[in-house]
Motif scaffolding. Structure first.
Motif, PDB file in Angstrom:
ATOM      1  N   THR A  59      40.064  54.125  35.698  1.00 40.26           N
ATOM      2  CA  THR A  59      39.335  54.276  36.963  1.00 40.26           C
ATOM      3  C   THR A  59      38.207  55.296  36.820  1.00 40.26           C
ATOM      4  O   THR A  59      37.601  55.681  37.799  1.00 40.26           O
ATOM      5  CB  THR A  59      40.289  54.755  38.082  1.00 40.26           C
ATOM      6  OG1 THR A  59      40.950  55.960  37.660  1.00 40.26           O
ATOM      7  CG2 THR A  59      41.343  53.698  38.359  1.00 40.26           C
TER       8      THR A  59
ATOM      9  N   ALA B 189      34.730  48.298  41.254  1.00 38.77           N
ATOM     10  CA  ALA B 189      36.023  48.683  41.837  1.00 38.77           C
ATOM     11  C   ALA B 189      36.462  47.663  42.878  1.00 38.77           C
ATOM     12  O   ALA B 189      35.645  46.933  43.451  1.00 38.77           O
ATOM     13  CB  ALA B 189      35.917  50.068  42.459  1.00 38.77           C
ATOM     14  N   ASP B 190      37.781  47.619  43.112  1.00 43.11           N
ATOM     15  CA  ASP B 190      38.364  46.773  44.167  1.00 43.11           C
ATOM     16  C   ASP B 190      37.945  45.306  44.030  1.00 43.11           C
ATOM     17  O   ASP B 190      37.623  44.634  45.013  1.00 43.11           O
ATOM     18  CB  ASP B 190      37.959  47.276  45.555  1.00 43.11           C
ATOM     19  CG  ASP B 190      38.363  48.730  45.784  1.00 43.11           C
ATOM     20  OD1 ASP B 190      39.372  49.148  45.177  1.00 43.11           O
ATOM     21  OD2 ASP B 190      37.665  49.437  46.530  1.00 43.11           O
TER      22      ASP B 190
ATOM     23  N   ASP C 298      38.802  41.419  43.146  1.00 45.28           N
ATOM     24  CA  ASP C 298      39.859  40.447  42.907  1.00 45.28           C
ATOM     25  C   ASP C 298      39.459  39.563  41.732  1.00 45.28           C
ATOM     26  O   ASP C 298      38.374  39.713  41.156  1.00 45.28           O
ATOM     27  CB  ASP C 298      40.126  39.618  44.164  1.00 45.28           C
ATOM     28  CG  ASP C 298      38.887  38.883  44.676  1.00 45.28           C
ATOM     29  OD1 ASP C 298      37.931  38.687  43.893  1.00 45.28           O
ATOM     30  OD2 ASP C 298      38.869  38.519  45.862  1.00 45.28           O
TER      31      ASP C 298
ATOM     32  N   ARG D 109      35.894  39.237  39.708  1.00 47.21           N
ATOM     33  CA  ARG D 109      35.799  39.642  38.308  1.00 47.21           C
ATOM     34  C   ARG D 109      35.153  38.537  37.469  1.00 47.21           C
ATOM     35  O   ARG D 109      34.304  38.810  36.605  1.00 47.21           O
ATOM     36  CB  ARG D 109      37.180  39.988  37.755  1.00 47.21           C
ATOM     37  CG  ARG D 109      37.781  41.241  38.372  1.00 47.21           C
ATOM     38  CD  ARG D 109      39.112  41.601  37.734  1.00 47.21           C
ATOM     39  NE  ARG D 109      39.695  42.799  38.347  1.00 47.21           N
ATOM     40  CZ  ARG D 109      40.697  43.486  37.836  1.00 47.21           C
ATOM     41  NH1 ARG D 109      41.282  43.083  36.716  1.00 47.21           N
ATOM     42  NH2 ARG D 109      41.158  44.558  38.457  1.00 47.21           N
TER      43      ARG D 109
ATOM     44  N   HIS E   3      43.541  46.891  40.571  1.00 44.46           N
ATOM     45  CA  HIS E   3      43.339  46.648  42.006  1.00 44.46           C
ATOM     46  C   HIS E   3      44.280  45.554  42.485  1.00 44.46           C
ATOM     47  O   HIS E   3      44.332  44.465  41.905  1.00 44.46           O
ATOM     48  CB  HIS E   3      41.888  46.250  42.281  1.00 44.46           C
ATOM     49  CG  HIS E   3      41.652  45.766  43.683  1.00 44.46           C
ATOM     50  ND1 HIS E   3      41.754  46.600  44.780  1.00 44.46           N
ATOM     51  CD2 HIS E   3      41.337  44.535  44.168  1.00 44.46           C
ATOM     52  CE1 HIS E   3      41.486  45.893  45.871  1.00 44.46           C
ATOM     53  NE2 HIS E   3      41.246  44.637  45.526  1.00 44.46           N
ATOM     54  N   ASN E   4      45.039  45.844  43.530  1.00 45.26           N
ATOM     55  CA  ASN E   4      45.825  44.846  44.239  1.00 45.26           C
ATOM     56  C   ASN E   4      46.693  43.994  43.307  1.00 45.26           C
ATOM     57  O   ASN E   4      46.716  42.768  43.400  1.00 45.26           O
ATOM     58  CB  ASN E   4      44.892  43.948  45.063  1.00 45.26           C
ATOM     59  CG  ASN E   4      45.632  43.205  46.161  1.00 45.26           C
ATOM     60  OD1 ASN E   4      46.697  43.628  46.613  1.00 45.26           O
ATOM     61  ND2 ASN E   4      45.075  42.075  46.579  1.00 45.26           N
TER      62      ASN E   4
ATOM     63  N   GLY F 241      43.925  46.942  35.033  1.00 45.31           N
ATOM     64  CA  GLY F 241      42.567  47.290  34.654  1.00 45.31           C
ATOM     65  C   GLY F 241      42.100  46.411  33.506  1.00 45.31           C
ATOM     66  O   GLY F 241      42.868  46.070  32.610  1.00 45.31           O
TER      67      GLY F 241
END
Length: 326
Positions: free
Chosen positions: A7, A49-50, A52, A56, A83-84, A88
């Motif tokens: 992160t 970041a964040d 799905d 991506r 994320h979720n 990573g």
């Protein structure tokens, strides 16, 4: 896909700079300077970041499509923190003229090692692309190369027209297990293709080009670059596949350095062959300490520029994976 998420907002520059430095292919593929670093303008970097899975994939496609041989970048790196429920991930794409398939092995080994042990030194680099090019130039200008030149020029007339379609009943000849060295496996694939077409044909064979018998003093085992070679092989099916394999093996044993001299002897645009075979040999999933660190991010569609001309009517890519020839 690293097993531990990252992160850190600086991860993308750190990853891309390390890969560019270790590979020595981003700013200048010919350099052998251990202090060389990737040029900032040659690397596309982004931290998302964040994101799905769908996001991506879209970012990865955008990063891959950003590669530009003339203006840069030559490499794209996208970092996706966990994320979720998604782990990573780091997406890396490098222009094919800067890196061939063989180059990915040492590059990814260095990346994995640095990920797990950032302070540990990496193995020493091997010969540079520039050094290898100098050896090829020396060989091509030597008196001994004249025999090689004469060997290949007559072969320009060996082209035999073939159909683009392989009969479905014959494709099973290719789907066989090959438990043998790479060269033997490639001979099997060539024979299978010849029998699938059912006639004599000349196939352009793609190779990794690292024929170090030409320059035994030069180690290319960890060299990153595009060293790919091509040379034609005429396949004439015999009464059975085993006899065809033996005939191919005999013919190829007479070729020096696995056809390395063809590209130095013949203008590749002088004659186009309709069939290309790229046999990658055994391809195993990379792992570190028994733990897999790579996984597919999803289907990407931008791998080949639509404006890139097709040099062959039929391209065949084959590899041995999980004990099967695919």
């Amino acid at each position: 896909t690293p097993p531990r998420p990252s992160t850190d907002p600086d991860s993308a520059p750190a990853v891309s700079t390390h890969i560019g430095t270790a590979a020595n292919c981003v700013s200048d593929p010919s350099t052998n300077d251990s202090n060389a670093h990737g040029n900032e303008e040659t690397v596309f970097r982004t931290l998302v970041a964040d994101a799905d899975l769908e996001h991506r994939i879209a970012v990865a496609q955008q990063a891959e499509a950003s590669l530009d041989l003339a203006e840069g970048p030559l490499m794209a790196v996208a970092v996706f923190p966990a994320h979720n429920g998604l782990c990573g991930q780091v997406f890396v794409s490098i222009h094919h003229l800067a890196i061939d398939a063989v180059s990915w092995t040492p590059l990814l080994e260095d990346w994995i090692a640095s990920y797990h042990h950032p302070a540990a030194p990496l193995p020493a680099k091997t010969g540079s692309v520039r050094q290898w090019a100098s050896e090829l130039e020396r060989w091509a200008s030597s008196p001994e190369f004249e025999d090689e030149r004469h060997r290949w020029n007559p072969n320009l007339g060996e082209l035999v027209p073939v159909s683009e379609h392989v009969p479905e009943s014959e494709t099973e000849l290719v789907m066989v297990e090959v438990d043998a060295p790479t060269t033997v496996g490639e001979d099997h694939v060539l024979a299978a293709v010849g029998h699938a077409f059912g006639r004599s044909l000349t196939i352009m064979v793609e190779g990794h080009g690292r024929e170090t018998d030409l320059a035994p003093h030069l180690d290319l085992s960890r060299t990153v670059g595009w060293l790919t070679t091509h040379h034609p092989v005429t396949v004439s099916p015999c009464a059975d596949v085993a006899s065809t394999v033996e005939a191919i093996r005999q013919r190829r044993s007479e070729v020096r350095f696995k056809g390395l001299g063809y590209g130095l002897s013949v203008d590749p645009s002088a004659k186009q062959f309709p069939v290309l075979l790229n046999y990658l040999g055994r391809v195993e999933e990379s792992s570190f300490g028994g733990e897999s660190v790579f996984a597919s991010i999803g289907p990407l569609t931008t791998g080949i520029d639509p404006s890139n001309p097709r040099l062959h009517r039929l391209g065949i890519a084959a590899k041995v994976e999980a004990g099967r020839l695919i």
